[in-house]
Write an enzyme that holds these catalytic residues in place. Structure first.
Site, PDB file in Angstrom:
ATOM      1  N   ARG A  70       0.787  -1.483   0.195  1.00 26.51           N
ATOM      2  CA  ARG A  70       0.183  -0.092  -0.257  1.00 26.51           C
ATOM      3  C   ARG A  70       0.696   1.134  -0.063  1.00 26.51           C
ATOM      4  O   ARG A  70       1.803   1.037   1.352  1.00 26.51           O
ATOM      5  CB  ARG A  70      -0.881   0.205   1.029  1.00 26.51           C
ATOM      6  CG  ARG A  70      -1.232   0.924   1.325  1.00 26.51           C
ATOM      7  CD  ARG A  70      -2.427   1.106   0.388  1.00 26.51           C
ATOM      8  NE  ARG A  70      -3.965   2.045   1.224  1.00 26.51           N
ATOM      9  CZ  ARG A  70      -3.486   3.410   1.254  1.00 26.51           C
ATOM     10  NH1 ARG A  70      -2.979   4.088   0.755  1.00 26.51           N
ATOM     11  NH2 ARG A  70      -5.100   3.994   1.441  1.00 26.51           N
ATOM     12  N   GLU A  99     -11.267   3.818  -5.114  1.00 23.77           N
ATOM     13  CA  GLU A  99     -12.021   2.666  -4.879  1.00 23.77           C
ATOM     14  C   GLU A  99     -11.851   2.313  -6.662  1.00 23.77           C
ATOM     15  O   GLU A  99     -12.633   3.631  -7.434  1.00 23.77           O
ATOM     16  CB  GLU A  99     -12.850   1.938  -3.664  1.00 23.77           C
ATOM     17  CG  GLU A  99     -13.218   2.281  -2.631  1.00 23.77           C
ATOM     18  CD  GLU A  99     -12.167   1.958  -2.305  1.00 23.77           C
ATOM     19  OE1 GLU A  99     -11.998   0.397  -2.588  1.00 23.77           O
ATOM     20  OE2 GLU A  99     -11.703   1.810  -1.023  1.00 23.77           O
ATOM     21  N   ARG A 109      -1.118  -4.323   6.560  1.00 25.73           N
ATOM     22  CA  ARG A 109      -1.120  -4.097   5.270  1.00 25.73           C
ATOM     23  C   ARG A 109       0.897  -3.272   5.372  1.00 25.73           C
ATOM     24  O   ARG A 109       0.988  -2.289   6.140  1.00 25.73           O
ATOM     25  CB  ARG A 109      -1.540  -3.206   4.750  1.00 25.73           C
ATOM     26  CG  ARG A 109      -3.272  -3.404   4.348  1.00 25.73           C
ATOM     27  CD  ARG A 109      -4.995  -2.637   3.445  1.00 25.73           C
ATOM     28  NE  ARG A 109      -3.950  -1.618   4.259  1.00 25.73           N
ATOM     29  CZ  ARG A 109      -4.894  -0.152   4.336  1.00 25.73           C
ATOM     30  NH1 ARG A 109      -5.774   0.008   3.252  1.00 25.73           N
ATOM     31  NH2 ARG A 109      -4.652   0.706   4.297  1.00 25.73           N
TER      32      ARG A 109
END
Length: 165
Positions: free
Chosen positions: A52, A60, A94
């Site tokens: 990320r 999105e 992440r």
């Protein structure tokens, strides 16, 4: 311990963590998931790592501008050699880091082109806030539409994620 002494001790204990250098490594982008997440193959490895990109929040993929943001990241990075400034994991577990090609910060490029928002850090506006203001002023990327662009966190609040999770 009194007020100022307590804060001095707390600061002294926290400073070694703040000063730690990020690990820097090289690899290549094997897949672009969306405008702020890629799969990388680290040099000398075979299995990809999901990263990320720190400091940005792209739409999105199912959100207006999401496909365009993914396509912008594809043009910038897919199958290209990259340098990763690895910052470990975020609060969601992440892998996060900064991504660059020949010294060009890809997070900055995404925000500059209006394909991502500057991620708002809890302690401030983040490193790309001025680039976002420029993109908004120039009405480019997700900021080009006459109606206000919906930031990804607001979109997720009302519509959930594109992945249904």
């Amino acid at each position: 311990m009194t007020g100022w002494r307590w804060w001095c001790c707390a600061l002294a204990l926290a400073l070694p963590c703040v000063g730690q250098a990020a690990e820097v490594w090289t690899g290549w982008v094997s897949w672009v998931m969306d405008g702020d997440t890629v799969l990388l193959v680290r040099e000398g490895q075979h299995e990809p790592v999901k990263l990320r990109i720190e400091g940005i929040d792209a739409p999105e993929t199912c959100q207006p501008g999401g496909a365009e943001a993914r396509d912008a990241m594809i043009r910038l990075a897919l199958r290209k050699p990259v340098q990763v400034e690895d910052h470990g994991h975020d609060s969601y577990g992440r892998q996060i880091g900064r991504l660059s090609i020949d010294g060009v910060d890809l997070g900055a490029e995404m925000v500059r082109s209006g394909m991502a928002w500057a991620y708002r850090f809890r302690t401030g506006k983040g490193p790309y806030a001025s680039l976002q203001r420029q993109a908004q002023k120039q009405k480019i990327g997700v900021f080009a539409a006459p109606e206000a662009a919906m930031s990804p966190p607001v979109f997720r609040k009302f519509h959930g994620t594109c992945h249904g999770a």
